[in-house]
Design a protein around this motif. Structure first.
Motif, PDB file in Angstrom:
ATOM      1  N   ASP A 128      25.385  57.021  62.020  1.00 20.48           N
ATOM      2  CA  ASP A 128      24.373  57.419  61.185  1.00 20.48           C
ATOM      3  C   ASP A 128      23.003  57.505  61.904  1.00 20.48           C
ATOM      4  O   ASP A 128      22.813  56.690  62.891  1.00 20.48           O
ATOM      5  N   ASN A 177      23.485  68.520  53.877  1.00 19.90           N
ATOM      6  CA  ASN A 177      24.175  69.720  54.115  1.00 19.90           C
ATOM      7  C   ASN A 177      23.676  70.390  55.336  1.00 19.90           C
ATOM      8  O   ASN A 177      24.444  70.963  55.962  1.00 19.90           O
ATOM      9  N   TYR A 203      27.107  69.039  63.649  1.00 22.61           N
ATOM     10  CA  TYR A 203      28.033  68.104  63.726  1.00 22.61           C
ATOM     11  C   TYR A 203      29.655  68.499  63.789  1.00 22.61           C
ATOM     12  O   TYR A 203      30.281  67.788  64.434  1.00 22.61           O
TER      13      TYR A 203
HETATM   14  N1  LIG Z   1      32.666  65.993  46.755  1.00 23.20           N
HETATM   15  C1  LIG Z   1      31.822  65.321  46.209  1.00 23.20           C
HETATM   16  O1  LIG Z   1      32.282  64.960  44.837  1.00 23.20           O
HETATM   17  C2  LIG Z   1      30.793  65.002  46.754  1.00 23.20           C
HETATM   18  C3  LIG Z   1      29.871  64.016  46.106  1.00 23.20           C
HETATM   19  C4  LIG Z   1      28.579  63.694  46.546  1.00 23.20           C
HETATM   20  C5  LIG Z   1      28.278  64.207  47.817  1.00 23.20           C
HETATM   21  N2  LIG Z   1      29.036  65.274  48.550  1.00 23.20           N
HETATM   22  C6  LIG Z   1      28.777  65.880  49.656  1.00 23.20           C
HETATM   23  O2  LIG Z   1      28.563  64.886  50.661  1.00 23.20           O
HETATM   24  C7  LIG Z   1      27.325  64.966  51.749  1.00 23.20           C
HETATM   25  C8  LIG Z   1      26.769  63.488  51.560  1.00 23.20           C
HETATM   26  O3  LIG Z   1      26.291  63.355  50.247  1.00 23.20           O
HETATM   27  P1  LIG Z   1      25.942  61.903  49.977  1.00 23.20           P
HETATM   28  O4  LIG Z   1      25.587  61.698  48.669  1.00 23.20           O
HETATM   29  O5  LIG Z   1      26.786  60.925  50.644  1.00 23.20           O
HETATM   30  O6  LIG Z   1      24.433  61.742  50.596  1.00 23.20           O
HETATM   31  P2  LIG Z   1      23.670  60.398  51.141  1.00 23.20           P
HETATM   32  O7  LIG Z   1      22.075  60.757  51.282  1.00 23.20           O
HETATM   33  O8  LIG Z   1      23.928  59.141  50.004  1.00 23.20           O
HETATM   34  O9  LIG Z   1      24.121  60.001  52.655  1.00 23.20           O
HETATM   35  C9  LIG Z   1      23.952  60.667  53.701  1.00 23.20           C
HETATM   36  C10 LIG Z   1      23.949  59.882  54.796  1.00 23.20           C
HETATM   37  O10 LIG Z   1      23.680  60.689  56.100  1.00 23.20           O
HETATM   38  C11 LIG Z   1      22.564  59.937  56.984  1.00 23.20           C
HETATM   39  N3  LIG Z   1      21.923  61.219  57.719  1.00 23.20           N
HETATM   40  C12 LIG Z   1      20.856  61.703  56.970  1.00 23.20           C
HETATM   41  N4  LIG Z   1      20.633  62.837  58.022  1.00 23.20           N
HETATM   42  C13 LIG Z   1      21.503  62.671  59.098  1.00 23.20           C
HETATM   43  C14 LIG Z   1      21.504  63.131  60.437  1.00 23.20           C
HETATM   44  N5  LIG Z   1      20.950  64.253  60.500  1.00 23.20           N
HETATM   45  N6  LIG Z   1      22.564  62.767  60.993  1.00 23.20           N
HETATM   46  C15 LIG Z   1      23.196  61.669  60.843  1.00 23.20           C
HETATM   47  N7  LIG Z   1      23.157  61.026  59.658  1.00 23.20           N
HETATM   48  C16 LIG Z   1      22.089  61.459  58.663  1.00 23.20           C
HETATM   49  C17 LIG Z   1      21.804  59.198  55.894  1.00 23.20           C
HETATM   50  O11 LIG Z   1      21.211  58.406  56.447  1.00 23.20           O
HETATM   51  C18 LIG Z   1      22.778  58.768  54.993  1.00 23.20           C
HETATM   52  O12 LIG Z   1      23.497  57.565  55.154  1.00 23.20           O
HETATM   53  C19 LIG Z   1      26.688  66.215  51.238  1.00 23.20           C
HETATM   54  O13 LIG Z   1      27.081  67.232  51.866  1.00 23.20           O
HETATM   55  C20 LIG Z   1      27.231  66.111  49.646  1.00 23.20           C
HETATM   56  O14 LIG Z   1      27.045  67.717  49.270  1.00 23.20           O
HETATM   57  C21 LIG Z   1      30.161  65.537  47.791  1.00 23.20           C
END
Ligand SMILES: NC(=O)c1ccc[n+]([C@@H]2O[C@H](COP(=O)([O-])OP(=O)(O)OC[C@H]3O[C@@H](n4cnc5c(N)ncnc54)[C@H](O)[C@@H]3O)[C@@H](O)[C@H]2O)c1
Length: 378
Positions: A42, A81, A87
């Motif tokens: 992360d 996104n 990545y």
């Molecule tokens: N299918 C589903 O039901 C569902 C539900 C929620 C989220 N999602 C998807 O999952 C993904 C993440 O969502 P989330 O809610 O977990 O987000 P989040 O904000 O809770 O977590 C994202 C994580 O990525 C890290 N991060 C941010 N930028 C970064 C980078 N450039 N490089 C490395 N790490 C980085 C952040 O520090 C954080 O820990 C999104 O694409 C979202 O669309 C899907």
């Protein structure tokens, strides 16, 4: 892949240690035998360390290079996104299989490149379209594939929440980081499933009406989805998206999506009209418990009569679907799964969403409310 992989334990790494990693992917993969989440990466090392500690994961990395080199076979991309495509490409170039959260990319050109890299390196790559693994969706598909309702003429589908904006003011509601609002968020899942239902029929025309949030006073945020996230980014994405998509063979899809709809609870629905009958699915995707309907059901109406299947929520839920998707990922890597979900499903979805946004037309909330009131299931 092949024989060598079949008996081998799979080591999986996670890129992005946020909500979906912690509450969906990790619990799902923990239930799968011969698979271990062994490394996390992360940009916020504190988050990586906290997640690793909570789940007894040994490899914690702040260097992407070291993470990709940490003896993992595959990765889950679960970052905001805008970074998914980058990545995914880096992981595939290092010989790792990838499952990537939706949207797999903001631009279709990136997905084409990703598919090429995966194919060149003979690696598994597909989007985390988890709802495809839900019991209700599989059952609906089974009815359509067995030709119960004939050729599909019209689909009305929607995923509506009354208070479900994901963390207003974070990357989720900022266009530069998310690529869009409810259309790219809930819409990625819904567009994928609708395209799957239409099968070989191609989308030929599309329009999109969107609504922005009017009042900042009541952000209608998703209660189950909070965290210490508020970073005050401009909220510049749509909260409601209403679209009509024309397919080859004169069939049509009407899709309604909202994070902030004027309804009495949250719902997901599909009304599929075919030449020989209809299917109606009343359900709720995702993690919200604020349900519009007391009971989820799948109804098939054809010349034989009406069949009503009441859906059992102990098997028809988001976590069961994450588990099934994780199992499918492991099986595909080991060479033993069907091609039920592939990179090209991600490409079709990103292509259509990109086209929809390029035809975007802003409407006011009142106009949208009239349109959503047209939602009459019975
Ligand atoms: N299918 C589903 O039901 C569902 C539900 C929620 C989220 N999602 C998807 O999952 C993904 C993440 O969502 P989330 O809610 O977990 O987000 P989040 O904000 O809770 O977590 C994202 C994580 O990525 C890290 N991060 C941010 N930028 C970064 C980078 N450039 N490089 C490395 N790490 C980085 C952040 O520090 C954080 O820990 C999104 O694409 C979202 O669309 C899907």
């Amino acid at each position: 892949m092949g024989e060598e992989m079949k008996s081998q334990r799979l080591n999986i790494g996670i890129i992005g240690c946020g909500w979906i990693a912690e509450y969906a992917h990790i619990p799902a993969f923990k239930q799968i035998s011969d698979v271990k989440i062994s490394s996390v990466f992360d940009i916020d090392i504190g988050r990586a360390a906290r997640l690793a500690k909570a789940h007894d994961i040994q490899g914690i990395y702040s260097s992407l290079n070291d993470f990709l080199d940490s003896g993992i076979d595959a990765v889950i991309v679960a970052t905001p996104n805008h970074s998914h495509a980058q990545y995914t490409m880096e992981s595939l170039r290092r010989g790792l299989h990838v499952i990537c959260e939706k949207p797999v990319a903001i631009r279709a050109g990136d997905v084409k490149q990703i598919i090429e890299i995966a194919e060149q390196n003979q690696l598994v790559y597909f989007p985390a379209f988890v709802n495809r693994f839900r019991y209700d969706v599989l059952k609906m598909r089974e009815f359509i594939q067995s030709n119960r309702i004939g050729e599909i003429i019209h689909v009305e589908a929607g995923w509506l929440r009354r208070s479900g904006i994901p963390r207003p003011g974070t990357w989720f509601t900022n266009k530069a980081l998310s690529g869009g609002g409810v259309l790219i968020d809930l819409g990625s899942h819904m567009v994928d499933i609708c395209l799957m239902l239409f099968g070989d029929k191609q989308p030929l025309s599309q329009n999109l009406d969107t609504v922005m949030q009017e009042s900042k006073a009541d952000p209608l945020d998703a209660g189950w989805f909070k965290g210490e996230y508020s970073v005050g980014l401009p909220m510049d994405v749509e909260v409601t998206a209403i679209s009509e998509i024309g397919f080859s063979g004169s069939s049509k899809l009407n899709l309604k999506l909202s994070w902030a709809a004027d309804i009495n609870g949250d719902c997901t629905y599909f009304i599929v009209k075919g030449t020989k009958g209809n299917i109606k699915l009343k359900t709720l995707f995702g993690f919200s418990n604020d349900k519009l309907w007391n009971e989820d059901s799948l109804i098939v109406e054809d010349s034989a009569g009406v069949e009503v299947i009441t859906l059992d929520n102990s098997i028809n839920n988001a976590m069961e679907a994450f588990h099934a998707m994780g199992q499918f990922f492991a099986d595909t890597i080991r060479g033993g799964a069907t091609r039920y979900l592939t990179g090209s499903d991600g490409l079709r979805t990103v292509e259509l969403i990109e086209k929809l946004y390029s035809n975007e037309n802003r409407i006011d909330r009142e106009t949208a409310i009239n349109d959503l009131e047209g939602l009459r299931f019975e």
